[in-house]
Design a protein around this motif. Structure first.
Motif, PDB file in Angstrom:
ATOM      1  N   THR A  10       0.828  -1.194   0.000  1.00 35.08           N
ATOM      2  CA  THR A  10       0.000   0.000   0.000  1.00 35.08           C
ATOM      3  C   THR A  10       0.868   1.252   0.000  1.00 35.08           C
ATOM      4  O   THR A  10       1.986   1.235   0.535  1.00 35.08           O
ATOM      5  N   GLU A  30      -6.978   4.046   2.264  1.00 34.71           N
ATOM      6  CA  GLU A  30      -6.112   3.873   1.100  1.00 34.71           C
ATOM      7  C   GLU A  30      -5.552   2.464   1.044  1.00 34.71           C
ATOM      8  O   GLU A  30      -5.330   1.918  -0.045  1.00 34.71           O
ATOM      9  N   THR A  31      -5.356   1.847   2.220  1.00 34.89           N
ATOM     10  CA  THR A  31      -4.877   0.466   2.253  1.00 34.89           C
ATOM     11  C   THR A  31      -5.939  -0.475   1.708  1.00 34.89           C
ATOM     12  O   THR A  31      -5.632  -1.401   0.948  1.00 34.89           O
ATOM     13  N   CYS A  54      -5.787  -0.059  -2.097  1.00 35.81           N
ATOM     14  CA  CYS A  54      -4.631  -0.739  -2.686  1.00 35.81           C
ATOM     15  C   CYS A  54      -4.785  -2.249  -2.622  1.00 35.81           C
ATOM     16  O   CYS A  54      -4.464  -2.953  -3.589  1.00 35.81           O
ATOM     17  N   TRP A  55      -5.285  -2.766  -1.519  1.00 32.44           N
ATOM     18  CA  TRP A  55      -5.513  -4.206  -1.355  1.00 32.44           C
ATOM     19  C   TRP A  55      -6.499  -4.688  -2.428  1.00 32.44           C
ATOM     20  O   TRP A  55      -6.262  -5.696  -3.111  1.00 32.44           O
ATOM     21  N   SER A 113       0.443  -1.690  -6.737  1.00 35.94           N
ATOM     22  CA  SER A 113       0.737  -0.425  -6.065  1.00 35.94           C
ATOM     23  C   SER A 113       2.253  -0.264  -6.041  1.00 35.94           C
ATOM     24  O   SER A 113       2.979  -1.222  -5.749  1.00 35.94           O
TER      25      SER A 113
END
Length: 344
Positions: A170, A199-200, A203-204, A213
């Motif tokens: 991330t 945001e994690t 991205c995940w 990412s």
């Protein structure tokens, strides 16, 4: 139209602003865009998220070219960025905290990298601490087997010679560039998260969809690390961090991985409660418990979201862990957790 008269923007820059200082921090973020955009066509969208200091009109007067969206009630970091996406006209969208500042060349390097790598969904720069610009705020991240993030080199001394792109689990939402078409197709930030770990989750989810990412240490920005949220109760931050992290694990892991992860995840939650109780910070301990309660109450909604995520995924957990996972470094994990848990 964009900040450059007559040009269609390549990048829409969204700056959520929860201001307590008359817009001083947000103004610095806007100024950094102006100083560093060079010939790149951008539009700057400021989402004033129910600030009570009159900063919205002041910013519009000072920077008449910005697009100002004013919220009468707070929608949080996630809602504000989603509003920015709705208004965005650029090919790419830059999430930029109002306590962050772009350094020269940062945006151009990130745009150029996405132009050349269609398999990358989001890219983030090296974030340096505003008050200690020789130290790292963001660095290489890995996914731990129980749904937490391992931060490598966090708050370490910067090595300015680093420039090679690195695939990471991330990037940090304080400054992250995403593809507009991608997040419009598959969804942007989860508004129920309000702030933290959003945001994690993105991205995940993009990793599961087959989009990488990437951390670009050659692109550099500054981050005030919490200056926007200093006046918010730390228990409020704990509540959002723990609830969002648990919800993401419940929805994004494959079932065998989830069953293996839950005991360790539960142990961390219990450890956080015990840590706060022993320090007499009962509001923070209660916030962790409430975070679990929120996930129990929301379980059916999480089930529906889980079904959607699992239906979209094109890579397995084993492939994800091979690419950006790691085993637990207990010292590094506790160092980060202890620093986080002892903040004011």
């Amino acid at each position: 139209m964009s900040d450059r008269e007559g040009a269609t923007p390549r990048v829409s820059i969204v700056i959520p602003s929860l201001s307590f200082d008359g817009g001083a921090l947000t103004a610095k973020a806007i100024e950094s865009v102006e100083r560093t955009k060079d010939s790149l066509a951008v539009e700057t969208i400021v989402v004033d998220d129910a600030s009570r200091d009159g900063s919205g009109p002041l910013l519009k007067d000072r920077f008449p070219h910005i697009r100002l969206i004013r919220n009468e009630s707070g929608r949080g970091f996630t809602g504000a960025n989603n509003q920015g996406l709705e208004a965005a006209r650029g090919e790419y969208l830059l999430m930029l905290n109002n306590d962050a500042e772009l350094l020269p060349g940062c945006l151009q390097l990130m745009v150029g990298f996405l132009d050349e790598h269609p398999d990358v969904g989001v890219v983030g720069p090296k974030l340096l601490l505003t008050d200690e610009p020789d130290r790292l705020d963001s660095a290489i991240t890995h996914l731990l087997p129980f749904g937490y993030v391992q931060y490598m080199g966090w708050r370490g001394i910067d090595n300015p010679a680093e420039s090679d792109p690195v695939r990471v689990f991330t990037v940090k939402g304080a400054c992250a560039l995403v593809r507009v078409d991608l997040v419009r197709r598959y969804g942007f930030l989860i508004e129920d998260y309000f702030a933290y770990f959003e945001e994690t989750e993105l991205c995940w989810r993009l990793w599961l969809l087959g989009y990488e990412s990437v951390y670009l240490p050659g692109a550099r920005a500054l981050h005030g690390l919490g200056k926007t949220t200093l006046r918010l109760p730390s228990a409020f931050l704990d509540y959002n961090v723990f609830k969002n992290r648990l919800a993401t694990s419940l929805s994004h892991f494959e079932m065998p991985t989830l069953l293996a992860a839950l005991p360790a995840h539960a142990a961390v939650l219990c450890g956080a409660v015990l840590f706060y109780v022993l320090r007499g910070r009962f509001a923070n301990a209660a916030a962790v418990v409430r975070a679990v309660g929120w996930n129990i109450k929301r379980f059916r909604q999480t089930q529906r979201w889980r079904a959607s995520v699992q239906a979209m995924r094109v890579i397995s957990d084993s492939k994800l862990m091979k690419d950006v996972g790691t085993k637990l470094s207990l010292f590094g994990f506790l160092r980060h957790a202890f620093h986080y848990g002892t903040r004011a």
